[in-house]
Design a protein around this motif. Structure first.
Motif, PDB file in Angstrom:
ATOM      1  N   ALA A   1      37.615  37.603  41.034  1.00 30.87           N
ATOM      2  CA  ALA A   1      38.342  38.006  42.250  1.00 30.87           C
ATOM      3  C   ALA A   1      37.702  39.215  42.928  1.00 30.87           C
ATOM      4  O   ALA A   1      37.797  39.366  44.149  1.00 30.87           O
ATOM      5  CB  ALA A   1      39.794  38.316  41.883  1.00 30.87           C
ATOM      6  N   LEU A   2      37.057  40.073  42.155  1.00 33.96           N
ATOM      7  CA  LEU A   2      36.533  41.322  42.712  1.00 33.96           C
ATOM      8  C   LEU A   2      35.024  41.320  42.887  1.00 33.96           C
ATOM      9  O   LEU A   2      34.450  42.338  43.281  1.00 33.96           O
ATOM     10  CB  LEU A   2      36.943  42.505  41.804  1.00 33.96           C
ATOM     11  CG  LEU A   2      38.450  42.669  41.577  1.00 33.96           C
ATOM     12  CD1 LEU A   2      38.717  43.855  40.668  1.00 33.96           C
ATOM     13  CD2 LEU A   2      39.178  42.839  42.905  1.00 33.96           C
TER      14      LEU A   2
ATOM     15  N   VAL B   1      41.892  44.413  44.990  1.00 36.24           N
ATOM     16  CA  VAL B   1      42.495  44.866  43.734  1.00 36.24           C
ATOM     17  C   VAL B   1      44.004  44.667  43.781  1.00 36.24           C
ATOM     18  O   VAL B   1      44.617  44.155  42.834  1.00 36.24           O
ATOM     19  CB  VAL B   1      42.146  46.343  43.458  1.00 36.24           C
ATOM     20  CG1 VAL B   1      42.992  46.891  42.309  1.00 36.24           C
ATOM     21  CG2 VAL B   1      40.665  46.496  43.125  1.00 36.24           C
ATOM     22  N   TYR B   2      44.610  45.085  44.893  1.00 38.91           N
ATOM     23  CA  TYR B   2      46.056  44.887  45.060  1.00 38.91           C
ATOM     24  C   TYR B   2      46.411  43.400  45.013  1.00 38.91           C
ATOM     25  O   TYR B   2      47.419  43.002  44.413  1.00 38.91           O
ATOM     26  CB  TYR B   2      46.515  45.465  46.401  1.00 38.91           C
ATOM     27  CG  TYR B   2      47.025  46.884  46.299  1.00 38.91           C
ATOM     28  CD1 TYR B   2      48.299  47.159  45.811  1.00 38.91           C
ATOM     29  CD2 TYR B   2      46.231  47.951  46.699  1.00 38.91           C
ATOM     30  CE1 TYR B   2      48.769  48.451  45.723  1.00 38.91           C
ATOM     31  CE2 TYR B   2      46.684  49.259  46.619  1.00 38.91           C
ATOM     32  CZ  TYR B   2      47.963  49.506  46.131  1.00 38.91           C
ATOM     33  OH  TYR B   2      48.424  50.782  46.036  1.00 38.91           O
ATOM     34  N   ALA B   3      45.582  42.577  45.660  1.00 40.07           N
ATOM     35  CA  ALA B   3      45.872  41.143  45.690  1.00 40.07           C
ATOM     36  C   ALA B   3      45.754  40.530  44.301  1.00 40.07           C
ATOM     37  O   ALA B   3      46.512  39.614  43.955  1.00 40.07           O
ATOM     38  CB  ALA B   3      44.913  40.437  46.660  1.00 40.07           C
TER      39      ALA B   3
ATOM     40  N   TYR C   1      37.999  49.956  51.443  1.00 41.28           N
ATOM     41  CA  TYR C   1      39.339  49.434  51.747  1.00 41.28           C
ATOM     42  C   TYR C   1      39.445  47.972  51.334  1.00 41.28           C
ATOM     43  O   TYR C   1      40.469  47.532  50.797  1.00 41.28           O
ATOM     44  CB  TYR C   1      39.626  49.574  53.241  1.00 41.28           C
ATOM     45  CG  TYR C   1      40.083  50.952  53.645  1.00 41.28           C
ATOM     46  CD1 TYR C   1      41.150  51.576  52.990  1.00 41.28           C
ATOM     47  CD2 TYR C   1      39.470  51.632  54.681  1.00 41.28           C
ATOM     48  CE1 TYR C   1      41.565  52.835  53.340  1.00 41.28           C
ATOM     49  CE2 TYR C   1      39.878  52.903  55.057  1.00 41.28           C
ATOM     50  CZ  TYR C   1      40.932  53.494  54.384  1.00 41.28           C
ATOM     51  OH  TYR C   1      41.346  54.743  54.732  1.00 41.28           O
ATOM     52  N   TRP C   2      38.397  47.221  51.607  1.00 41.24           N
ATOM     53  CA  TRP C   2      38.413  45.795  51.244  1.00 41.24           C
ATOM     54  C   TRP C   2      38.530  45.643  49.724  1.00 41.24           C
ATOM     55  O   TRP C   2      39.306  44.813  49.220  1.00 41.24           O
ATOM     56  CB  TRP C   2      37.127  45.122  51.763  1.00 41.24           C
ATOM     57  CG  TRP C   2      37.078  43.651  51.461  1.00 41.24           C
ATOM     58  CD1 TRP C   2      38.137  42.777  51.404  1.00 41.24           C
ATOM     59  CD2 TRP C   2      35.916  42.876  51.158  1.00 41.24           C
ATOM     60  NE1 TRP C   2      37.698  41.510  51.106  1.00 41.24           N
ATOM     61  CE2 TRP C   2      36.344  41.538  50.946  1.00 41.24           C
ATOM     62  CE3 TRP C   2      34.556  43.168  51.068  1.00 41.24           C
ATOM     63  CZ2 TRP C   2      35.445  40.518  50.629  1.00 41.24           C
ATOM     64  CZ3 TRP C   2      33.664  42.146  50.760  1.00 41.24           C
ATOM     65  CH2 TRP C   2      34.113  40.846  50.544  1.00 41.24           C
ATOM     66  N   LEU C   3      37.763  46.451  48.995  1.00 40.25           N
ATOM     67  CA  LEU C   3      37.830  46.384  47.536  1.00 40.25           C
ATOM     68  C   LEU C   3      39.240  46.705  47.037  1.00 40.25           C
ATOM     69  O   LEU C   3      39.782  45.999  46.164  1.00 40.25           O
ATOM     70  CB  LEU C   3      36.811  47.360  46.934  1.00 40.25           C
ATOM     71  CG  LEU C   3      36.799  47.476  45.405  1.00 40.25           C
ATOM     72  CD1 LEU C   3      36.537  46.120  44.756  1.00 40.25           C
ATOM     73  CD2 LEU C   3      35.758  48.493  44.949  1.00 40.25           C
ATOM     74  N   MET C   4      39.831  47.767  47.587  1.00 42.97           N
ATOM     75  CA  MET C   4      41.182  48.131  47.154  1.00 42.97           C
ATOM     76  C   MET C   4      42.191  47.037  47.520  1.00 42.97           C
ATOM     77  O   MET C   4      43.125  46.753  46.767  1.00 42.97           O
ATOM     78  CB  MET C   4      41.595  49.453  47.798  1.00 42.97           C
ATOM     79  CG  MET C   4      40.920  50.671  47.222  1.00 42.97           C
ATOM     80  SD  MET C   4      41.234  50.868  45.450  1.00 42.97           S
ATOM     81  CE  MET C   4      39.658  50.389  44.779  1.00 42.97           C
TER      82      MET C   4
ATOM     83  N   SER D   1      38.699  41.857  36.341  1.00 43.28           N
ATOM     84  CA  SER D   1      39.497  40.697  36.775  1.00 43.28           C
ATOM     85  C   SER D   1      38.885  39.438  36.166  1.00 43.28           C
ATOM     86  O   SER D   1      38.227  38.665  36.856  1.00 43.28           O
ATOM     87  CB  SER D   1      39.487  40.604  38.302  1.00 43.28           C
ATOM     88  OG  SER D   1      38.153  40.575  38.779  1.00 43.28           O
ATOM     89  N   PRO D   2      39.088  39.220  34.882  1.00 43.77           N
ATOM     90  CA  PRO D   2      38.417  38.108  34.198  1.00 43.77           C
ATOM     91  C   PRO D   2      38.766  36.738  34.789  1.00 43.77           C
ATOM     92  O   PRO D   2      39.888  36.510  35.258  1.00 43.77           O
ATOM     93  CB  PRO D   2      38.916  38.238  32.754  1.00 43.77           C
ATOM     94  CG  PRO D   2      40.181  39.032  32.839  1.00 43.77           C
ATOM     95  CD  PRO D   2      39.998  39.955  34.001  1.00 43.77           C
TER      96      PRO D   2
END
Length: 637
Positions: free
Chosen positions: A260-261, A330-332, A324-327, A239-240
């Motif tokens: 973001a990640l 990622v979705y966001a 779950y938070w990481l995923m 997520s650059p």
């Protein structure tokens, strides 16, 4: 007095030296950071016409361009030199082995710090000596692995330079302001580790011991910062930020790091590393237990395995929530990346991941049930284990059920679609969230039983406390399963939010029930001692299974994290134009992960062997099995 004063002076000087080492990378890097910040100003001074601004692809802020655009690579020896082998596989191997050892040497010093602190604060001198010896054994293993980590890091850099020079050059140009900080902090960590290890005997008692303990804190702070910096490179590739759409650096290194990640990656990786480190040390203890010839050795390594397992599982329990938070992030960030992960090309890898997570918790519970056998008075809980097995199996089967199944056209036609008419209903997130929370809650219950295995509460309100705990766990199961069922009857956007109360319920069991149980067991009557060493060999194989599952899952998650970028070196910024810019089959990935796991365990066995040479053993005060003689963790367990 003179000798004591001399030791204090030496320790203070050593601490000051370490602080100086810690600050040295920052001090040295200040000019470079300043250069990076002022570079746009310098350009500005040369003339307003040369100033070019770009828009940050993530933060949407404007900045002055301070770097070259991302190179547009072509398949050829200039951008992708190669041997007669797939370059990506070579890089995969080098990266994974470095990651395994890096995670291990990050986790073990944290364990040492915790165990050494327990030894310092305990009032039992025999126990303090045992804790101190255990921490020393841990750091000795870590020291050997640390050297191997550095070697693997060098191999990884050479692999990047020789096989992916254009990509590595671009990444180095973006992270130039912090690349040398990373290197210098590695030097500081190495110095701290060696002083911490070789100063162990010199700083064994009194004020010097606190100085020694403070060194472990400094060591772990540096190690954690190193991991955060390494995570920033991974986060940037996924997520650059801090660059414009052409990949040009805009002069703000914090934007490049704080992608973001980055935060969810940091939390997920530190929890994963700790769980992995605990698993590896537990496997080491299990190996030593099985090879032991005396009761004293079996008692020592049984205790060591329990401590390592408990620390590892303590970090394993919150790990799914961090995932779950990481995923969610990622979705966001990019919904398409989330779909690729959870519902597209890589979805089946998450079924394998769920299988490994389930094995981790099943192994943990099995070990705890076996461990009840070394406590007199714990027989009263063993007759209920079959019910826990049933609940765990139900949760596990739901958790690993796929939404769709890989089938031949004939099978697809016979079943009437990709989704099984019955089992397919359990392959949705609503059911899976319920399954994993049931598994974790049951594991917490197993721990509570183990903590009170050979004890009887003597508090006046013990009967009320037991009833309250039973009702609390019952309500927790009802709430988790009820919310999972409710998820089938509400819209998807509302259903996603149900995971929050499910997680809150599980964490409530973890914190409230552990705290309540600790109060109830304070001053409890002991039915008998914990007979360390008197545990079945099967329990030790469970620890080895635990460590193997940790290792395999780490390899799997690393592959998933890299694969989600598909054909990008840096997502949507720098395209991968090598011949290997495709996603491998699940079978190939599984074989490659298994090879990495096998290589790691063969090499770590060598490290264990080296570490075992010359290990000093604490004098055994009494035989295991004699009340008060066998080693027991502080606080009961």
């Amino acid at each position: 007095m003179g000798l004591v004063a001399g030791k204090k002076l030496f320790s203070i000087m050593a601490l000051c030296a370490m602080i100086g080492l810690l600050l040295l990378p920052i001090a040295v890097s200040l000019p470079s950071l300043a250069m990076g910040t002022d570079a746009p100003d310098a350009v500005k001074k040369d003339g307003e016409a040369k100033v070019e601004k770009g828009r940050d692809v993530y933060y949407k802020t404007e900045g002055i361009v301070a770097g070259a655009p991302a190179p547009k690579t072509v398949d050829g020896p200039r951008d992708y030199p190669r041997y007669n082998f797939e370059s990506r596989v070579l890089l995969w191997f080098a990266n994974q082995q470095h990651l395994y050892y890096g995670s291990f040497v990050l986790a073990v010093p944290i364990f040492c710090m915790v165990i050494e602190f327990m030894g310092v604060v305990t009032k039992d001198k025999a126990m303090a000596k045992r804790y101190d010896q255990l921490a020393y054994d841990f750091i000795k293993i870590s020291l050997t692995a640390y050297s191997l980590t550095a070697i693997l890091g060098g191999i990884l850099i050479f692999t990047f330079l020789t096989l992916y020079p254009a990509f590595f050059g671009y990444l180095s140009s973006i992270f130039r302001p912090v690349m040398h900080i990373y290197a210098l902090m590695f030097v500081a960590e190495s110095g701290t580790l060696y002083i911490y290890y070789y100063g162990w005997d010199k700083m064994r008692e009194g004020f010097l011991k606190w100085i020694h303990l403070s060194l472990s804190v400094i060591l772990n702070v540096i190690g954690t910062l190193l991991m955060f910096l390494a995570n920033s490179w991974i986060g940037f590739m996924m997520s650059p930020a801090g660059v414009d759409e052409q990949g040009r650096y805009l002069g703000n290194i914090w934007h490049v790091i704080h992608t973001a990640l980055w935060n969810p990656l940091n939390v997920h990786r530190i929890l994963g590393n700790m769980a992995f480190g605990g698993g590896v040390v537990a496997a080491y203890a299990a190996y030593k237990f099985l090879a032991s010839k005396t009761d004293e050795d079996r008692a020592h390594y049984d205790w060591m395995g329990y401590i390592a397992m408990a620390l590892g599982v303590a970090f394993l329990i919150p790990l799914p929530f961090a995932g779950y938070w990481l995923m969610r992030e990622v979705y966001a960030y990019r919904q398409q990346m989330g779909i690729t992960l959870m519902g597209g090309l890589l979805a089946w890898l998450f079924i394998i991941q769920a299988t490994m997570i389930g094995i981790l918790f099943l192994s943990t519970n099995y070990y705890l049930w076996q461990a009840l056998g070394r406590m007199r008075g714990a027989e009263k809980y063993q007759r209920y284990i079959k019910y826990l097995v049933f609940v765990l199996c139900c949760g596990y089967l739901v958790f690993i059920t796929p939404h769709t199944i890989v089938m031949t056209p004939a099978e697809l036609k016979a079943m009437g679609g990709q989704q099984h008419p019955v089992l397919g209903n359990y392959g949705v997130m609503s059911a899976k969230n319920g399954g994993i929370n049931v598994i974790i809650t049951t594991t917490i219950l197993s721990f509570v039983w183990y903590m009170r295995g050979n004890k009887v509460s003597t508090v006046s309100w013990s009967k009320f406390g037991n009833i309250f705990m039973g009702i609390f766990f019952g309500c927790a199961y009802f709430n988790i399963i009820g919310l999972a069922v409710l998820g089938y009857y509400i819209p998807a956007n509302v259903r996603v939010g149900l995971s929050v109360p499910q997680v809150a319920t599980t964490l409530s069991c973890l914190f409230f029930m552990f705290a309540l149980n600790s109060f109830m067991m304070k001053g409890a009557k002991q039915m008998g001692p914990i007979e360390w060493g008197k545990i079945s060999a099967r329990s030790q194989y469970a620890l080895i299974m635990l460590a193997t599952a940790f290792t395999w899952m780490m390899g799997l998650m690393g592959y998933i994290r890299s694969s989600v970028r598909l054909f990008w070196h840096v997502n949507e910024i720098m395209r991968d134009n090598s011949p290997w810019a495709y996603t491998h089959t699940v079978g190939f990935a599984a074989n490659m992960i298994s090879f990495n796991v096998l290589f790691f365990w063969i090499s770590i066995l060598f490290v264990f062997w080296l570490g075992s040479l010359g290990i000093k053993k604490a004098p055994v005060e009494a035989k295991a099995g004699v009340p008060g003689g066998a080693p027991q963790p502080a606080g009961g367990h």
